[in-house]
Design an enzyme around this catalytic site. Structure first.
Site, PDB file in Angstrom:
ATOM      1  N   ARG A 106      -8.797  -0.241   4.168  1.00  0.00           N
ATOM      2  CA  ARG A 106      -7.762   0.692   3.690  1.00  0.00           C
ATOM      3  C   ARG A 106      -6.443  -0.031   3.432  1.00  0.00           C
ATOM      4  NH1 ARG A 106      -6.379   5.287   7.382  1.00  0.00           N
ATOM      5  NH2 ARG A 106      -5.010   5.567   5.605  1.00  0.00           N
ATOM      6  N   ASP A 145       4.374   0.391  12.138  1.00  0.00           N
ATOM      7  CA  ASP A 145       3.149  -0.185  11.577  1.00  0.00           C
ATOM      8  C   ASP A 145       2.950  -1.653  11.952  1.00  0.00           C
ATOM      9  OD1 ASP A 145       2.531   2.230  10.454  1.00  0.00           O
ATOM     10  OD2 ASP A 145       3.014   1.678   8.393  1.00  0.00           O
ATOM     11  N   LEU A 165       8.260  19.115   7.784  1.00  0.00           N
ATOM     12  CA  LEU A 165       9.435  18.537   7.110  1.00  0.00           C
ATOM     13  C   LEU A 165       9.254  18.540   5.591  1.00  0.00           C
ATOM     14  CD1 LEU A 165       9.917  15.556   9.578  1.00  0.00           C
ATOM     15  CD2 LEU A 165      11.418  17.534   9.345  1.00  0.00           C
ATOM     16  N   ARG A 172       0.924  14.544  13.296  1.00  0.00           N
ATOM     17  CA  ARG A 172       1.424  14.371  11.932  1.00  0.00           C
ATOM     18  C   ARG A 172       1.479  15.677  11.147  1.00  0.00           C
ATOM     19  NH1 ARG A 172      -0.889   8.820   9.498  1.00  0.00           N
ATOM     20  NH2 ARG A 172       1.225   8.531   8.841  1.00  0.00           N
ATOM     21  N   PRO A 173       2.359  16.591  11.552  1.00  0.00           N
ATOM     22  CA  PRO A 173       2.468  17.866  10.845  1.00  0.00           C
ATOM     23  C   PRO A 173       3.147  17.723   9.483  1.00  0.00           C
ATOM     24  CG  PRO A 173       4.133  17.717  12.564  1.00  0.00           C
ATOM     25  CD  PRO A 173       3.300  16.476  12.663  1.00  0.00           C
ATOM     26  N   MET A 174       3.274  18.847   8.777  1.00  0.00           N
ATOM     27  CA  MET A 174       3.842  18.843   7.418  1.00  0.00           C
ATOM     28  C   MET A 174       5.141  19.637   7.337  1.00  0.00           C
ATOM     29  SD  MET A 174       2.148  17.325   4.888  1.00  0.00           S
ATOM     30  CE  MET A 174       2.431  18.325   3.415  1.00  0.00           C
ATOM     31  N   LYS A 196       0.841  -1.208   0.000  1.00  0.00           N
ATOM     32  CA  LYS A 196       0.000   0.000   0.000  1.00  0.00           C
ATOM     33  C   LYS A 196       0.873   1.254   0.000  1.00  0.00           C
ATOM     34  CE  LYS A 196      -1.848   1.552   4.018  1.00  0.00           C
ATOM     35  NZ  LYS A 196      -1.554   2.961   4.283  1.00  0.00           N
ATOM     36  N   ASN A 197       1.820   1.313   0.939  1.00  0.00           N
ATOM     37  CA  ASN A 197       2.574   2.563   1.090  1.00  0.00           C
ATOM     38  C   ASN A 197       3.512   2.826  -0.080  1.00  0.00           C
ATOM     39  OD1 ASN A 197       1.248   3.047   3.437  1.00  0.00           O
ATOM     40  ND2 ASN A 197       2.951   2.533   4.803  1.00  0.00           N
ATOM     41  N   CYS A 210      -5.067  13.353  12.957  1.00  0.00           N
ATOM     42  CA  CYS A 210      -5.084  11.935  12.606  1.00  0.00           C
ATOM     43  C   CYS A 210      -5.158  11.176  13.911  1.00  0.00           C
ATOM     44  CB  CYS A 210      -3.815  11.601  11.841  1.00  0.00           C
ATOM     45  SG  CYS A 210      -3.584   9.854  11.593  1.00  0.00           S
TER      46      CYS A 210
HETATM   47  C1  UD1 Z   1       4.569   6.679   6.409  1.00  0.00           C
HETATM   48  C2  UD1 Z   1       3.618   5.533   6.231  1.00  0.00           C
HETATM   49  C3  UD1 Z   1       3.007   5.116   7.579  1.00  0.00           C
HETATM   50  C4  UD1 Z   1       4.126   4.823   8.572  1.00  0.00           C
HETATM   51  C5  UD1 Z   1       5.094   5.989   8.660  1.00  0.00           C
HETATM   52  C6  UD1 Z   1       6.292   5.709   9.547  1.00  0.00           C
HETATM   53  C7  UD1 Z   1       2.775   5.963   4.002  1.00  0.00           C
HETATM   54  C8  UD1 Z   1       1.627   6.314   3.146  1.00  0.00           C
HETATM   55  N1  UD1 Z   1       2.556   5.956   5.339  1.00  0.00           N
HETATM   56  O1  UD1 Z   1       3.805   7.782   6.894  1.00  0.00           O
HETATM   57  O2  UD1 Z   1       2.219   3.944   7.379  1.00  0.00           O
HETATM   58  O3  UD1 Z   1       3.550   4.623   9.857  1.00  0.00           O
HETATM   59  O4  UD1 Z   1       5.592   6.312   7.352  1.00  0.00           O
HETATM   60  O5  UD1 Z   1       6.950   4.571   9.124  1.00  0.00           O
HETATM   61  O6  UD1 Z   1       3.850   5.644   3.510  1.00  0.00           O
HETATM   62  N2  UD1 Z   1       6.495  14.335  10.960  1.00  0.00           N
HETATM   63  C9  UD1 Z   1       6.737  15.652  11.295  1.00  0.00           C
HETATM   64  N3  UD1 Z   1       6.701  16.574  10.295  1.00  0.00           N
HETATM   65  C10 UD1 Z   1       6.499  16.244   8.976  1.00  0.00           C
HETATM   66  C11 UD1 Z   1       6.278  14.893   8.663  1.00  0.00           C
HETATM   67  C12 UD1 Z   1       6.280  13.954   9.679  1.00  0.00           C
HETATM   68  O7  UD1 Z   1       6.935  15.989  12.455  1.00  0.00           O
HETATM   69  O8  UD1 Z   1       6.512  17.127   8.122  1.00  0.00           O
HETATM   70  C13 UD1 Z   1       6.479  13.322  12.052  1.00  0.00           C
HETATM   71  C14 UD1 Z   1       5.112  12.655  12.136  1.00  0.00           C
HETATM   72  O9  UD1 Z   1       4.241  13.412  12.922  1.00  0.00           O
HETATM   73  C15 UD1 Z   1       5.457  11.327  12.759  1.00  0.00           C
HETATM   74  C16 UD1 Z   1       6.852  11.024  12.214  1.00  0.00           C
HETATM   75  O10 UD1 Z   1       7.350  12.267  11.708  1.00  0.00           O
HETATM   76  O11 UD1 Z   1       5.514  11.449  14.162  1.00  0.00           O
HETATM   77  C17 UD1 Z   1       6.865   9.979  11.104  1.00  0.00           C
HETATM   78  O12 UD1 Z   1       6.200  10.480   9.985  1.00  0.00           O
HETATM   79  P1  UD1 Z   1       6.586  10.106   8.488  1.00  0.00           P
HETATM   80  O13 UD1 Z   1       7.834   9.295   8.448  1.00  0.00           O
HETATM   81  O14 UD1 Z   1       6.522  11.346   7.679  1.00  0.00           O
HETATM   82  O15 UD1 Z   1       5.386   9.156   8.106  1.00  0.00           O
HETATM   83  P2  UD1 Z   1       4.402   9.258   6.870  1.00  0.00           P
HETATM   84  O16 UD1 Z   1       5.195   9.460   5.615  1.00  0.00           O
HETATM   85  O17 UD1 Z   1       3.281  10.162   7.150  1.00  0.00           O
END
Ligand code: UD1
Length: 422
Positions: free
Chosen positions: A401, A309, A127, A123-125, A22-23, A118
């Site tokens: 999902r 996960d 980064l 889960r901010p953006m 999926k991912n 979520c």
């Molecule tokens: C992806 C996977 C998800 C998995 C996760 C960690 C997909 C679609 N989803 O999610 O199943 O659980 O990797 O292996 O591939 N963070 C920030 N700022 C950001 C982005 C992330 O602080 O801009 C934090 C998040 O809140 C979280 C951590 O980083 O605590 C991990 O997030 P990230 O590695 O980005 O996971 P996803 O890509 O969302």
């Protein structure tokens, strides 16, 4: 709304085919936006998240056809006629944010809704934003949307280091940098197999990338990308989930397509727990013929560490291990929602902040349960496989999902699992 009924039914025996990831698929699909030529994915998983991404890409002007019973996704983004990823789609699935990098790279602008809260944490953006800003994007937040544009229309190569190895931010940066002018380097990049799979596909499309699977990825920007055909890598999380089924219920199950290198840290923990795990010609075989499951401590980490996960599913197994296991969650701040549900089934779990102490009990008991995220839901099904009596797991849409044909796959190895509508 549908529920799943599970009755503990003794050992499981047989084979379970593992689907495409999926991912991986959710990051490979937006890669279509980078090229005017068709991108075809084979071995796609049949999941509602994939439909959501198809809807999002179609809303941007891409053509997405699902062929061969959903196993093949034929995509073409010749003409993009909309550069806005709408809240109504993004709120359903955070991975929608993976269109941001490709749209910026191809069209020089994009408007993408913030995903919102979520169930498993904030889960901010940030980064993603700083990674794309390093390539020359200007990004403002207005009305809940990220408004991104590039002066001059084309991103510029840059060296960027992330404070944390985010999977999604790595994917957005790598996709964006493929069409940037000059060379880009991402330091502290995530190393997950899904990123390696994305790079393999981008390379087939003509991208020049080195270092995937390491924490430094170098991308030499090119003027345009071609079409390609690419098979989606096997789903290591679905794999780990089904490896736990015989570990919990007993028996021998071979997970077809499985590979140790996708989840070595998880395999090591199963060995420590006393479960017999081996690689075969066709996948991974897991056997438990009796005897106790040993307690083990688990700490979730970025790849190649133990995957967040699989934490909920591992907890389901450790509920009946002999002794005390400590599970530490370091990736998401609120990812123990399955614990109170497992306790309704008789588990002895003590959660303190990011750590859960699980004291093994002899047997769980079936109960009506529900969970608020995908992996938590499947952990309850696993727990039900060895529980006494019936477990009813509601809110099945979470499972749709991420687990295709879950009832069929578990029934085929002898589990008593059934989906019911109310
Ligand atoms: C992806 C996977 C998800 C998995 C996760 C960690 C997909 C679609 N989803 O999610 O199943 O659980 O990797 O292996 O591939 N963070 C920030 N700022 C950001 C982005 C992330 O602080 O801009 C934090 C998040 O809140 C979280 C951590 O980083 O605590 C991990 O997030 P990230 O590695 O980005 O996971 P996803 O890509 O969302």
């Amino acid at each position: 709304m549908d529920s799943i009924l599970v009755r503990g039914n003794g050992p499981l025996n047989g084979q379970i085919p593992i689907a495409g990831a999926k991912n991986a698929c959710l990051t490979l699909m937006p890669a279509t936006l980078l090229s005017e030529e068709p991108l075809t994915l084979t071995n796609a998983p049949r999941l509602s998240d994939i439909k959501t991404m198809s809807t999002l890409l179609a809303s941007l002007g891409a053509e997405v056809s699902s062929l061969n019973d959903g196993l093949v996704l034929a995509m073409s983004s010749h003409d993009l006629n909309n550069l806005t990823a709408d809240y109504d789609i993004v709120r359903k699935m955070r991975a929608s944010n993976l269109v941001l990098g490709p749209l910026l790279a191809r069209a020089g602008q994009a408007v993408v809704s913030l995903p919102g809260g979520c169930a498993i944490g904030a889960r901010p953006m940030d980064l993603h934003i700083s990674a794309l800003e390093s390539l020359g994007a200007e990004i403002d937040l207005r009305d809940g949307y990220l408004h991104a544009k590039v002066a001059g229309g084309r991103l510029k190569g840059a060296v960027h280091e992330m404070r944390f190895a985010s999977v999604g931010a790595t994917e957005n940066f790598v996709m964006a940098a493929t069409l940037a002018k000059g060379t880009s380097v991402l330091k502290n990049a995530a190393r997950e197999p899904e990123i390696v799979d994305l790079v393999h596909c981008l390379r087939k499309m003509g991208a020049q990338i080195d270092g995937e699977g390491t924490s430094e990825i170098t991308i030499q920007g090119v003027d345009r990308l071609n079409g390609a055909t690419h098979p989606v890598v096997v789903d290591r999380i679905e794999l780990g989930t089904y490896m736990l089924a015989p570990a919990i219920a007993g028996g021998t199950v071979e997970c077809l397509g499985g590979r140790f290198d996708l989840l070595q840290a998880f395999v090591d923990k199963l060995h420590d727990a006393g479960i017999d795990v081996s690689e075969t010609e066709n996948g991974i075989r897991v056997t438990r013929t009796g005897g106790d499951i040993h307690a083990v401590d688990v700490k979730t980490e970025v790849f190649p560490g133990f995957p967040t996960d699989l934490q909920a599913q591992m907890m389901a197994m450790l509920c009946t291990a002999k002794g005390v296991s400590n599970l530490e969650e370091t990736i998401f701040e609120n990812r123990f929602m399955h614990a109170p549900e497992l306790m309704r089934m008789g588990a002895n779990i003590d959660v303190h902040g990011g750590t859960a102490k699980v004291t093994g009990v002899a047997k769980l008991k079936g109960a009506p349960v529900m969970a608020t995220d995908l992996r938590a839901s499947v952990s309850l099904i696993l727990a039900g496989l060895a529980a006494e009596g019936e477990t009813k797991v509601s809110r099945v849409y979470h499972l749709d999902r991420g687990y295709e044909k879950l009832v069929e796959k578990l029934s085929a190895v002898g589990a008593h699992v059934e989906r019911v509508s109310e």
